[in-house]
Design a protein around this motif. Structure first.
Motif, mmCIF file in Angstrom:
data_model
loop_
_atom_site.group_PDB
_atom_site.id
_atom_site.type_symbol
_atom_site.label_atom_id
_atom_site.label_comp_id
_atom_site.label_asym_id
_atom_site.label_seq_id
_atom_site.Cartn_x
_atom_site.Cartn_y
_atom_site.Cartn_z
ATOM 1 N N LYS A 2 0.580 -0.928 0.028
ATOM 2 C CA LYS A 2 0.180 -0.197 -0.362
ATOM 3 C C LYS A 2 1.058 1.032 0.216
ATOM 4 C CE LYS A 2 -1.030 0.905 4.959
ATOM 5 N NZ LYS A 2 -1.167 1.244 5.766
ATOM 6 N N GLY A 3 1.613 1.600 -0.519
ATOM 7 C CA GLY A 3 2.186 2.895 -0.711
ATOM 8 C C GLY A 3 2.630 2.965 -1.871
ATOM 9 N N THR A 23 7.992 -6.598 4.046
ATOM 10 C CA THR A 23 7.996 -6.733 5.585
ATOM 11 C C THR A 23 8.209 -5.147 6.036
ATOM 12 O OG1 THR A 23 11.216 -6.527 4.618
ATOM 13 C CG2 THR A 23 9.811 -8.949 4.681
ATOM 14 N N ALA A 24 8.305 -4.108 5.320
ATOM 15 C CA ALA A 24 8.564 -2.650 5.880
ATOM 16 C C ALA A 24 9.905 -3.158 7.073
ATOM 17 C CB ALA A 24 7.366 -2.263 7.104
ATOM 18 N N GLU A 52 4.068 6.872 7.479
ATOM 19 C CA GLU A 52 3.458 7.838 6.803
ATOM 20 C C GLU A 52 2.652 6.367 6.646
ATOM 21 O OE1 GLU A 52 4.200 10.479 4.428
ATOM 22 O OE2 GLU A 52 4.531 12.202 5.801
ATOM 23 N N GLU A 53 3.067 5.513 5.570
ATOM 24 C CA GLU A 53 1.959 4.242 5.313
ATOM 25 C C GLU A 53 1.327 3.435 6.972
ATOM 26 O OE1 GLU A 53 4.490 1.577 3.017
ATOM 27 O OE2 GLU A 53 5.203 3.398 1.363
ATOM 28 N N LYS A 54 2.190 3.771 7.920
ATOM 29 C CA LYS A 54 1.857 2.816 9.151
ATOM 30 C C LYS A 54 2.036 1.408 9.240
ATOM 31 C CE LYS A 54 -0.838 7.092 10.601
ATOM 32 N NZ LYS A 54 -2.359 7.101 10.897
ATOM 33 N N LEU A 86 2.251 9.228 14.460
ATOM 34 C CA LEU A 86 1.653 8.512 13.863
ATOM 35 C C LEU A 86 0.837 7.501 14.468
ATOM 36 C CD1 LEU A 86 3.256 9.022 10.627
ATOM 37 C CD2 LEU A 86 1.277 10.484 10.976
ATOM 38 N N LYS A 87 1.599 6.900 15.804
ATOM 39 C CA LYS A 87 0.853 5.392 16.498
ATOM 40 C C LYS A 87 1.103 4.636 15.542
ATOM 41 C CE LYS A 87 -2.850 7.915 18.720
ATOM 42 N NZ LYS A 87 -2.513 9.376 19.616
ATOM 43 N N VAL A 88 1.962 4.591 14.840
ATOM 44 C CA VAL A 88 2.704 3.751 14.589
ATOM 45 C C VAL A 88 2.373 1.741 15.713
ATOM 46 C CG1 VAL A 88 4.543 2.242 13.344
ATOM 47 C CG2 VAL A 88 4.057 4.767 12.497
ATOM 48 N N SER A 89 2.213 1.459 15.308
ATOM 49 C CA SER A 89 1.780 0.516 16.050
ATOM 50 C C SER A 89 3.150 -0.133 16.268
ATOM 51 C CB SER A 89 1.123 -1.198 15.363
ATOM 52 O OG SER A 89 0.236 -0.752 14.995
ATOM 53 N N LYS A 90 4.062 -0.608 15.877
ATOM 54 C CA LYS A 90 5.592 -0.922 16.763
ATOM 55 C C LYS A 90 6.848 -1.165 15.963
ATOM 56 C CE LYS A 90 6.464 -5.636 18.198
ATOM 57 N NZ LYS A 90 6.211 -7.650 17.963
ATOM 58 N N ILE A 91 7.735 -0.277 16.516
ATOM 59 C CA ILE A 91 8.850 0.113 15.744
ATOM 60 C C ILE A 91 9.986 -1.061 16.592
ATOM 61 C CG2 ILE A 91 10.592 1.720 15.797
ATOM 62 C CD1 ILE A 91 8.721 3.489 15.112
ATOM 63 N N ILE A 92 10.561 -1.704 15.532
ATOM 64 C CA ILE A 92 12.133 -2.349 16.065
ATOM 65 C C ILE A 92 13.071 -2.372 15.599
ATOM 66 C CG2 ILE A 92 12.824 -5.129 16.304
ATOM 67 C CD1 ILE A 92 10.053 -6.205 15.373
ATOM 68 N N VAL A 93 13.870 -1.980 16.521
ATOM 69 C CA VAL A 93 15.475 -1.642 15.739
ATOM 70 C C VAL A 93 16.339 -3.089 16.462
ATOM 71 C CG1 VAL A 93 17.569 0.202 16.351
ATOM 72 C CG2 VAL A 93 15.452 0.656 16.255
#
Length: 121
Positions: A2-3, A23-24, A52-54, A86-93
């Protein structure tokens, strides 16, 4: 997908940033020692578009990133703040112990977004 992005690659002298929309995942390799925030604009724009793609989960794979200056840390900090807003559900670093700077510097990202998952392997 989607983006606006398909597989995106940004290459510069000594570094490579890739974005895989399937895989974002944003993968950083080499060394990011650009001069000032202006030189980081293509990377910043990519990170902003990803946020922004969330997607449900965004992964930043930094394990191949040998070095990064303060301007680079600032760009990734901006990304995390934007993801939080933007309330991105989850960010993994994902980082590595092979490069000692990563634990401290990437830990700053977790401070900006406490729910961020930091994996230093």
């Amino acid at each position: 997908m989607k983006g606006i992005y398909k597989m995106k690659i940004i290459k510069g002298q000594g570094y490579c940033i890739t974005y895989d929309p399937e895989t974002a995942t944003v993968t950083c390799t080499g060394g990011l020692r650009l001069r000032g925030r202006a030189e980081y604009t293509p990377i910043s724009e990519l990170l902003s578009a990803v946020a922004e793609e969330k997607p449900e989960t965004i992964t930043l794979c930094m394990q191949g990133l040998k070095k990064m200056n303060s301007s680079g840390i600032g760009i990734f900090s901006d990304f995390v703040v934007k993801g939080r807003a933007l309330k991105v559900s989850k960010i993994i670093v994902r980082g590595t112990r092979r490069f000692p700077w990563q634990k401290k510097s990437l830990g700053t990202l977790q401070w900006l977004m406490p729910e961020l998952k930091l994996n230093i392997e």
